[in-house]
Design a protein around this motif. Structure first.
Motif, mmCIF file in Angstrom:
data_model
loop_
_atom_site.group_PDB
_atom_site.id
_atom_site.type_symbol
_atom_site.label_atom_id
_atom_site.label_comp_id
_atom_site.label_asym_id
_atom_site.label_seq_id
_atom_site.Cartn_x
_atom_site.Cartn_y
_atom_site.Cartn_z
ATOM 1 N N THR A 112 -46.589 -105.343 -37.330
ATOM 2 C CA THR A 112 -47.388 -105.422 -36.096
ATOM 3 C C THR A 112 -48.335 -104.239 -36.021
ATOM 4 O O THR A 112 -48.033 -103.156 -36.533
ATOM 5 N N ASN A 164 -34.884 -100.980 -32.154
ATOM 6 C CA ASN A 164 -34.920 -101.338 -30.742
ATOM 7 C C ASN A 164 -33.664 -102.187 -30.501
ATOM 8 O O ASN A 164 -33.533 -103.235 -31.134
ATOM 9 N N CYS A 211 -46.091 -109.542 -33.840
ATOM 10 C CA CYS A 211 -44.902 -109.667 -34.680
ATOM 11 C C CYS A 211 -44.037 -110.826 -34.189
ATOM 12 O O CYS A 211 -43.319 -111.454 -34.962
ATOM 13 N N TYR A 257 -41.807 -99.223 -35.522
ATOM 14 C CA TYR A 257 -41.687 -97.817 -35.115
ATOM 15 C C TYR A 257 -41.626 -96.834 -36.285
ATOM 16 O O TYR A 257 -41.532 -95.623 -36.073
ATOM 17 N N ASP A 297 -38.171 -105.749 -39.759
ATOM 18 C CA ASP A 297 -39.137 -105.570 -38.669
ATOM 19 C C ASP A 297 -39.404 -104.069 -38.544
ATOM 20 O O ASP A 297 -38.459 -103.279 -38.449
HETATM 21 C C1 LIG Z 1 -38.373 -104.607 -32.762
HETATM 22 C C2 LIG Z 1 -39.738 -105.012 -32.327
HETATM 23 N N1 LIG Z 1 -40.453 -105.865 -33.083
HETATM 24 C C3 LIG Z 1 -41.698 -106.182 -32.745
HETATM 25 C C4 LIG Z 1 -42.302 -105.685 -31.607
HETATM 26 C C5 LIG Z 1 -43.748 -105.954 -31.303
HETATM 27 O O1 LIG Z 1 -44.017 -107.271 -31.263
HETATM 28 P P1 LIG Z 1 -45.501 -107.747 -31.015
HETATM 29 O O2 LIG Z 1 -46.310 -107.384 -32.221
HETATM 30 O O3 LIG Z 1 -45.347 -109.211 -30.855
HETATM 31 O O4 LIG Z 1 -46.016 -107.062 -29.788
HETATM 32 C C6 LIG Z 1 -41.566 -104.867 -30.751
HETATM 33 C C7 LIG Z 1 -42.135 -104.441 -29.473
HETATM 34 O O5 LIG Z 1 -41.515 -104.209 -28.493
HETATM 35 C C8 LIG Z 1 -40.265 -104.503 -31.138
HETATM 36 O O6 LIG Z 1 -39.538 -103.643 -30.407
#
Ligand SMILES: Cc1ncc(COP(=O)(O)O)c(C=O)c1O
Length: 429
Positions: free
Chosen positions: A251, A195, A115, A226, A223
């Protein structure tokens, strides 16, 4: 030997937004036996190296049987440089339709290196000028704040309330930015279990945010890592998006495997060129990606595709099994906090209905030194909330329930309670 001077390198390298992740990793390495509530990582009980071969086999069978590929084409698909926008977009588009009621053509997707790359591409594309700004919640996700800082794109923080980003404050901040000669472009949000706070936006809040975005001519960067842990499904902004305001950042890290580093972006917005021809924003994101990562590893995409194919192009079943584990962990964490910190203890926390994170208010400054002391003396790690704030958050910490077994959560909270008591009594330094 030639030597570089730090001041000759970009100043953002030393900004807390960027260095805090390195700091946490260093503490985790220094205290490997500590119980860590710090990382938002998926639990390793779901890792099974032996299944990787099965996923790859499932995908190559699909290439042969469903797409009619010969061996040379199968080899090329997995092992050659791949198309920049990705190899598994039709399967991901099918998954989005089945699981999220998001109907977009495969061409509106770009497969990304996690992501994080999707965030980079979206911010880079939407903010070409020095006055273009992105809004995000305070406290907010480091991945967005760090990407914007790295790209030199200014961000404006807006307080978060119980229903996600505060829409009244957002409207006022957008107006203020315009009055200051800035060009508001997009709002970054995590509507499902944000997050770092775990906050969920209600259905009505999502509709109101979409309305605000339409009224203010803003894009929404949604985004959603979760959302799969929800006990009650609330439609994503993208599923509710009738005006193509939402750029969805996806993601497979938390539901599938973070080690594949596979994510995606949905960018179904039309872009008109000077000659009046239109194309999809996804095409432009792919063009930018071609200068960053060239393409997302086709082998990693094949592993994810194998997982999708094994589950009828849906991750719902996979997600539900894992969600049950994370919900139980969260329940254990909240129960243990309740018994360790009775009313009057000076400690309070929120109770998100899902996701990985809980935010705890403590009666002392929870900074990096205090975290080091907690790790060294009590063998427990957490994340200072100040990392996620532009200003403030000093007396708060974030606990993640995802990476631990329930019995570790019980032990970890007991250790944390001893540490908090001693901090309060002023006996620990
Ligand atoms: C808000 C958020 N977006 C995206 C991701 C995941 O990103 P990626 O797919 O780059 O691991 C996380 C992971 O900690 C996250 O907390």
């Amino acid at each position: 030997m030639s030597e570089l001077i730090a001041s000759q390198l970009p100043a953002f390298i030393e900004q807390p937004v960027i260095t805090s992740m390195t700091f946490l990793n260093e503490v985790a390495i220094r205290y490997p036996d500590a119980i860590s509530f710090a990382p938002g990582r998926p639990h390793e009980r779901f890792f099974d190296v032996a299944s990787l071969g099965r996923y790859l086999d499932r995908y190559t069978c699909y290439l042969r049987a469903d797409l009619g590929y010969d061996e040379a084409q199968v080899g090329r698909t997995l092992l050659q440089y791949g198309p920049t926008a990705g190899t598994i977009r039709p399967l991901v588009a099918q998954m989005l339709a089945t699981d999220e009621a998001i109907d977009v053509p495969p061409e509106a997707l770009v497969m990304t290196v996690g992501c994080q790359e999707a965030i980079f591409l979206a911010v880079r594309a939407l903010c070409p000028g020095p006055r273009d700004v992105i809004f995000l919640a305070e406290p907010g996700y480091l991945g967005l704040a760090g990407a914007a800082l790295t790209l030199g794109v200014p961000t404006i923080r807006v307080p978060e309330g119980d229903d996600g980003i505060d829409l009244t404050a957002l409207g006022a901040a957008v107006q203020r930015a315009r009055d200051d000669g800035l060009n508001p472009r997009a709002v970054y949000v995590i509507p499902d279990f944000a997050n770092p706070t775990g906050t969920v936006m209600s259905g009505a809040g999502r509709e109101a945010l979409l309305e605000l975005a339409a009224g203010q001519d803003l894009f929404l960067l949604e985004d959603n890592p979760y959302g799969f842990t929800a006990r009650e499904h609330v439609p994503t902004l993208k599923a509710l998006d009738r005006q193509r305001r939402v750029i969805y950042l996806g993601t497979f890290a938390k539901i599938c495997l973070p080690g594949t580093r596979v994510g995606f972006v949905i960018a179904d917005q039309q872009v008109a060129d000077a000659a009046g021809r239109t194309h999809l924003l996804a095409d432009d994101l792919a063009t930018i990606k071609s200068m960053i990562t060239v393409n997302t590893s086709p082998i990693d995409q094949a592993v994810i595709a194998g997982m999708l194919l094994e589950n009828g192009s849906s991750l719902k079943a996979v997600a539900q099994t894992k969600a049950a584990f994370y919900q139980h962990n969260l329940d254990v964490l909240l129960r243990e906090l309740s018994s360790a910190f009775p009313p009057g203890s000076g400690v309070r926390w929120n109770s998100p209905p899902g996701g990985f994170f809980v935010v705890v208010d403590v009666p002392f400054r929870a900074d990096e030194d205090v975290l080091r002391a907690c790790a060294a003396r009590y063998g427990v790690l957490w994340t200072p909330m100040s990392f996620f704030h532009e200003q403030g958050g000093q007396n708060r910490l974030r606990l993640s329930a995802s990476y631990l077994d329930p019995d570790q959560i019980v032990t970890g909270v007991a250790r944390l309670a001893r540490f908090v008591r001693e901090q309060r009594a002023g006996t620990a330094s």
